[in-house]
Every structure is written in structure tokens, then in C-alpha cells.
Design a protein around this motif. Structure first.
Motif, PDB file in Angstrom:
ATOM      1  N   PRO A  81       5.740  27.715 -10.328  1.00  0.00           N
ATOM      2  CA  PRO A  81       5.571  26.398 -10.533  1.00  0.00           C
ATOM      3  C   PRO A  81       5.075  25.463  -9.456  1.00  0.00           C
ATOM      4  N   ILE A  82       4.330  24.848  -9.743  1.00  0.00           N
ATOM      5  CA  ILE A  82       3.580  23.596  -8.621  1.00  0.00           C
ATOM      6  C   ILE A  82       4.016  22.405  -8.678  1.00  0.00           C
ATOM      7  N   ASP A  83       4.354  21.742  -7.819  1.00  0.00           N
ATOM      8  CA  ASP A  83       5.069  20.468  -7.807  1.00  0.00           C
ATOM      9  C   ASP A  83       4.212  19.558  -6.823  1.00  0.00           C
ATOM     10  N   GLY A  84       4.248  18.452  -6.928  1.00  0.00           N
ATOM     11  CA  GLY A  84       3.387  17.451  -6.096  1.00  0.00           C
ATOM     12  C   GLY A  84       3.459  15.950  -6.704  1.00  0.00           C
ATOM     13  N   LEU A  85       2.479  15.134  -6.601  1.00  0.00           N
ATOM     14  CA  LEU A  85       2.296  13.669  -6.857  1.00  0.00           C
ATOM     15  C   LEU A  85       1.317  13.496  -7.992  1.00  0.00           C
ATOM     16  N   LEU A  86       2.018  12.467  -8.783  1.00  0.00           N
ATOM     17  CA  LEU A  86       1.011  11.898  -9.738  1.00  0.00           C
ATOM     18  C   LEU A  86       0.882  10.276  -9.482  1.00  0.00           C
ATOM     19  N   LEU A  87      -0.240   9.459  -9.864  1.00  0.00           N
ATOM     20  CA  LEU A  87      -0.553   8.143  -9.811  1.00  0.00           C
ATOM     21  C   LEU A  87      -0.355   7.400 -11.106  1.00  0.00           C
ATOM     22  N   SER A  88       0.645   6.471 -11.147  1.00  0.00           N
ATOM     23  CA  SER A  88       0.738   5.789 -12.321  1.00  0.00           C
ATOM     24  C   SER A  88      -0.398   5.029 -12.528  1.00  0.00           C
ATOM     25  N   LYS A  89      -0.681   4.480 -13.909  1.00  0.00           N
ATOM     26  CA  LYS A  89      -1.627   3.732 -14.234  1.00  0.00           C
ATOM     27  C   LYS A  89      -1.743   2.334 -13.689  1.00  0.00           C
ATOM     28  N   LYS A  90      -0.476   1.915 -13.083  1.00  0.00           N
ATOM     29  CA  LYS A  90      -0.436   0.561 -12.526  1.00  0.00           C
ATOM     30  C   LYS A  90      -0.684   0.803 -11.090  1.00  0.00           C
ATOM     31  N   GLY A  91      -0.286   2.041 -10.636  1.00  0.00           N
ATOM     32  CA  GLY A  91      -0.721   2.439  -9.006  1.00  0.00           C
ATOM     33  C   GLY A  91      -2.145   2.670  -8.962  1.00  0.00           C
ATOM     34  N   GLY A  92      -2.820   3.143 -10.022  1.00  0.00           N
ATOM     35  CA  GLY A  92      -4.287   3.103  -9.708  1.00  0.00           C
ATOM     36  C   GLY A  92      -5.041   1.976  -9.146  1.00  0.00           C
ATOM     37  N   GLN A  93      -4.363   0.775  -9.335  1.00  0.00           N
ATOM     38  CA  GLN A  93      -4.950  -0.436  -8.631  1.00  0.00           C
ATOM     39  C   GLN A  93      -4.717  -0.485  -7.255  1.00  0.00           C
ATOM     40  N   ASN A  94      -3.872   0.197  -6.728  1.00  0.00           N
ATOM     41  CA  ASN A  94      -3.475   0.151  -5.255  1.00  0.00           C
ATOM     42  C   ASN A  94      -3.942   1.128  -4.330  1.00  0.00           C
ATOM     43  N   GLN A  95      -4.920   0.709  -3.689  1.00  0.00           N
ATOM     44  CA  GLN A  95      -5.651   1.564  -2.717  1.00  0.00           C
ATOM     45  C   GLN A  95      -4.445   2.358  -1.885  1.00  0.00           C
ATOM     46  N   ALA A  96      -3.648   1.633  -1.292  1.00  0.00           N
ATOM     47  CA  ALA A  96      -2.525   2.339  -0.487  1.00  0.00           C
ATOM     48  C   ALA A  96      -1.930   3.466  -0.991  1.00  0.00           C
ATOM     49  N   ALA A  97      -1.873   3.286  -2.447  1.00  0.00           N
ATOM     50  CA  ALA A  97      -1.171   4.478  -3.205  1.00  0.00           C
ATOM     51  C   ALA A  97      -2.211   5.538  -3.083  1.00  0.00           C
ATOM     52  N   ARG A  98      -3.443   5.281  -3.483  1.00  0.00           N
ATOM     53  CA  ARG A  98      -4.572   6.382  -3.467  1.00  0.00           C
ATOM     54  C   ARG A  98      -4.692   7.134  -1.851  1.00  0.00           C
ATOM     55  N   ASP A  99      -4.395   6.152  -1.045  1.00  0.00           N
ATOM     56  CA  ASP A  99      -4.389   6.978   0.442  1.00  0.00           C
ATOM     57  C   ASP A  99      -3.296   7.762   0.532  1.00  0.00           C
ATOM     58  N   PHE A 100      -2.022   7.228   0.100  1.00  0.00           N
ATOM     59  CA  PHE A 100      -0.984   8.146   0.227  1.00  0.00           C
ATOM     60  C   PHE A 100      -0.879   9.587  -0.405  1.00  0.00           C
ATOM     61  N   MET A 101      -1.736   9.469  -1.647  1.00  0.00           N
ATOM     62  CA  MET A 101      -1.985  10.699  -2.477  1.00  0.00           C
ATOM     63  C   MET A 101      -2.903  11.596  -1.371  1.00  0.00           C
ATOM     64  N   ALA A 102      -3.941  11.041  -0.851  1.00  0.00           N
ATOM     65  CA  ALA A 102      -4.808  11.612  -0.045  1.00  0.00           C
ATOM     66  C   ALA A 102      -4.089  12.456   1.182  1.00  0.00           C
TER      67      ALA A 102
END
Length: 434
Positions: A320-341
Motif C-alpha cells: 500500500p501507498i501512503d501520502g498526502l491529499l489536498l482538501s477542496k478548501k486547501g486548494g485555495q492556499n498556495q502554501a499548501a500546494r508548496d507543501f505538497m510539492a
């Protein structure tokens, strides 16, 4: 496991997947997640304006500290703050539906496979194709496929995966003269010898319902092949056929050798028995090694893949593969996208692995030089596999896994009987309702 599900202390699926089924019906009303340690609670707090919020189900000490190493590295690198909301595994996953429909954190821990695609299909996640433009080169095609939603967009950033197999103590096996079985017949012979030596041959724990799925998956894949596993999970194959009956008939040969107390104990209980040399071997994910805090015991643990039964399924591994998802609300936050990257880089996964070495980093370029011999062996098993399954409850319809398979498998463990016609009748009703 997935068994599964934790990333390490695998959660209680009996209510986890029921909440997924509730989500499919659009029913809310389960209390929102409450913070366990650290952070400011789901979706709130100062990090929302100056950084991001991160919801984590990694509440066991080792994975919790490993994710802290990642967030610390991200903060140092970018200057952006991460408010972490750590929630107990079961609570996080039991209430994930209402969590995502309420005030979720920007990004959060979750799993690849159907359990990611389910929420993507419900519009509760933000696509991250822009993130994958940055990190795509760090991942194999198989990992990219596992991170893709039903609409063809990218949603998931893999952090690590871990194989399921048989774990054992080398010193015990050397003392008893045991040898690694290459075939199912050899596994049965070894189990009989262990039993005559006064050991519990095969550690087993199914109080929480999900661990038995790992045994089912492996016997199914070893008998019928990986594609049959996938098609059965998707109900493209029926349950009331000889191939499925053969899985349970084959499993019956192991029942006398599996821990008779399985239905009353957790996977952690069974791990203790392995560590104390009361159990000969234990089929579970590599996260089991987190239970061995004594360095001498940990260094004494070895691993072998589930033995061959037929030629069809010998090239598949449950990882199994574990990791991160971005919530619909979090999609508006560039910092969250940067953390995902950031999570999709060798730098971040090295930070995680520096604390938790029980899993295999997924990003290309991750530092493997500090891998123990056991780490290297489990990594090789994954690397050499032609097919990688997620775990039954990640590959199948949630309601099928929770409401049908858990009680069916627990009943089978108890008395060795199974009604495949009933399994098929319930599967038809559940999948038709989607």
C-alpha cells in the motif's frame, strides 16, 4: 491493509469504511475531528493566513515525529508555517467524510487507490496537476497511476509504501533449523514443524477486522493472479465462482497454524508475541517493525514474501501507498500546494525516513544508503514486483470491504466456513447502488 491502515498502527475498519459508505449516500452529521496534539484544530488558526494547516492521522510516536521532521524542514526551507493537527488514527479515518464536508485542514494524510478516488469523485479534493508538473519526474509510472483520480487529474502525493510479507526472528529460526519456504506446501510443512516445537506458527490478529484481508489478498493473487484481484475488488468478477472458493479452501490449510486468539487481539499484540519468540512468523506489513523498540530485537527481524502457490500470481506484492491529499478548501492556499510539492521530493522523504525507517520512500533520489538489510530486502521485493496491490479495503468498494468482508472473514476464521453465494448477492446490491 490494508489492511489498509496508521500508516503503521493500522486502523479499525469496521467503522472507517462504514463512514465511506455513508459518504456515498450523502449523509453527514458525524462530529468533526478534534485535535489530539499540536496545531489549532481542523482548518483553523493562524497558519491559514501565514502558512497552512496539516491534518495527520500519524498519531503513533514514530510516524508523528517523522512528519514533524518534514514540516520542520519545510518551514526552514520556505519560511512558511505549518500548523499540524494530529488526530488518532481511528478517529481521523472514521470521521473523514464529515471532516472533508466541514472545515478540513488544507492538506492531510491519506492513501492511494480507491479510497483516494472515492473522495476525488465526490468533489471533496482539490486537483494538484500543477504540483505534479514539478514533481512528476520523481515518480514511476506506477506511482503516477496510483495518484490519479477518476477524472484523469492528479490528486495524491506518495510519501512511502511498504510490503506485506512474513516477518520472523533470525535467531529463533537458526536455533530451530527453519528454512524460508518457497512454496505454499513448504509453508504448511514449516508451520507443522513450528507447532510441534511448541510455537504459534503464524502470528495472526483480526480484532480490528482488516488484517485478515492481507491473507485473503495474497492467497487470491497467488492462485488467480493480480488482475483477478483487481477485477474482483471492482466486481468485474463474481464472488460465487470456483476461483474464489479455491481461495478459502486453500486458506483452510493454514487455519490450524494461525494464532487461535486472533479474533481477540490487535496487530500490536501479535507483534509482541513475535518479538518474544512465542510466534514463529507473522504475515503483516513492514510497519510491524515499529513495535520492536529494542535495537537487538529489531536487528534480529527478517522477512520473506508470501510463497508461490501457482504461477499466475508469483509476481505480485501487496504494498500500500501512503501520502498526502489536498482538501477542496486547501486548494485555495498556495502554501499548501508548496507543501505538497515539497513532500514529493527526495529532500522531504529523506527527512521523514531519518525518523521512521520502517517504510520505503517513493521519490526517486531518496537516500537509501542508511537502509538496514531488512529495508533493502523489502525495497527489492517492491522494486522487482510486476504488480503492486494496495490492500483489499483500498482497492474495493468501501461498503463491500467493511460491511461484507470483515464479518465474513471473521466468521471464516472462527469456524472455517464461507458462503460465496451470499458474498456475491451482497456485492451485486452494493455495487449496483453506486
Amino acid at each position: 491493509m490494508p489492511a489498509s491502515i496508521d500508516p503503521f498502527a493500522r486502523p479499525d475498519r469496521r467503522t472507517i469504511l462504514k463512514s465511506l459508505a455513508i459518504g456515498a449516500a450523502g449523509v453527514a452529521g458525524i462530529p468533526l475531528l478534534a485535535a489530539c496534539t499540536g496545531g489549532t484544530g481542523p482548518g483553523g488558526g493562524p497558519a491559514a493566513s501565514s502558512g497552512l494547516t496539516f491534518g495527520s492521522s500519524a498519531s503513533d510516536e514514530v510516524p508523528k515525529n517523522a512528519y514533524k521532521a518534514v514540516t520542520d524542514a519545510f518551514e526552514k526551507k520556505t519560511g512558511k508555517k505549518v500548523a499540524t493537527n494530529v488526530v488518532p488514527h481511528n478517529d481521523f479515518q472514521n470521521k473523514i467524510n464529515s471532516y472533508l464536508q466541514g472545515s478540513p485542514d488544507d492538506t492531510f494524510t491519506w492513501f492511494a487507490g480507491y479510497r483516494m478516488q472515492f473522495y476525488a469523485g465526490k468533489g471533496l479534493l482539490a486537483p494538484i496537476d500543477d504540483v505534479w508538473e514539478k514533481i512528476g519526474g520523481n515518480y514511476s509510472d506506477a506511482l503516477k497511476k496510483a495518484s490519479t483520480g477518476p477524472d484523469g487529474k492528479m490528486y495524491f502525493v506518495p510519501n512511502y509504501n511498504y510490503p506485506w510479507g512474513f516477518f520472523y526472528r533470525k535467531s529463533l529460526w537458526a536455533e530451530k533449523g527453519y528454512e524460508v519456504p518457497a512454496t505454499f506446501d513448504a509453508l504448511k510443512t514449516l508451520s507443522a514443524k513450528m507447532k510441534s516445537d511448541g510455537l504459534i506458527p503464524i502470528g495472526f490478529a483480526d480484532k480490528d477486522g482488516w488484517p485478515a484481508m492481507g491473507t485473503f489478498d495474497y492467497i487470491n493473487m497467488r492462485l488467480n493472479g493480480y488482475q483477478f484481484h483487481v477485477d474482483l475488488c471492482a466486481h468485474k468478477e463474481s464472488w460465487d465462482q470456483k476461483k474464489v472458493s479455491d481461495v478459502f479452501d486453500t486458506w483452510k490449510a493454514l487455519l490450524p497454524f494461525q494464532d487461535p486468539g486472533a479474533l481477540g487481539q490487535t496487530w500490536q499484540d501479535a507483534a509482541k508475541s513475535l518479538g518474544s519468540k512465542k510466534t514463529g512468523m507473522y504475515l503483516l506489513g513492514s510497519f510491524v517493525t515499529q513495535q520492536f523498540t529494542d535495537p537487538a530485537v529489531l536487528a534480529d527481524i527478517d522477512f520473506f514474501p508470501f510463497p508461490e502457490i501457482a504461477v499466475e500470481g508469483r509476481d505480485a506484492v501487496e504494498a500500500p501507498i501512503d501520502g498526502l491529499l489536498l482538501s477542496k478548501k486547501g486548494g485555495q492556499n498556495q502554501a499548501a500546494r508548496d507543501f505538497m510539492a515539497f513532500m514529493g521530493t527526495a529532500e522531504a522523504q529523506n527527512a521523514y525516513a531519518s525518523v521512521d525507517a520502517s517504510n520505503i520512500p517513493t521519490a526517486k533520489g531518496a537516500d537509501l544508503s542508511k537502509f538496514t538489510p531488512l529495508n533493502k530486502k523489502t525495497a527489492d521485493v517492491i522494486a522487482n514486483a510486476k504488480h503492486i496491490s494496495q490492500f483489499f479495503d483500498r482497492d474495493a468498494l468501501p461498503a463491500m470491504a467493511n460491511n461484507v468482508m470483515i464479518p465474513a472473514l471473521q466468521s471464516f476464521i472462527k469456524d472455517g466456513t464461507i458462503d460465496v453465494k451470499n458474498l456475491e448477492a451482497q456485492a451485486k446490491a452494493l455495487y449496483a447502488a453506486q
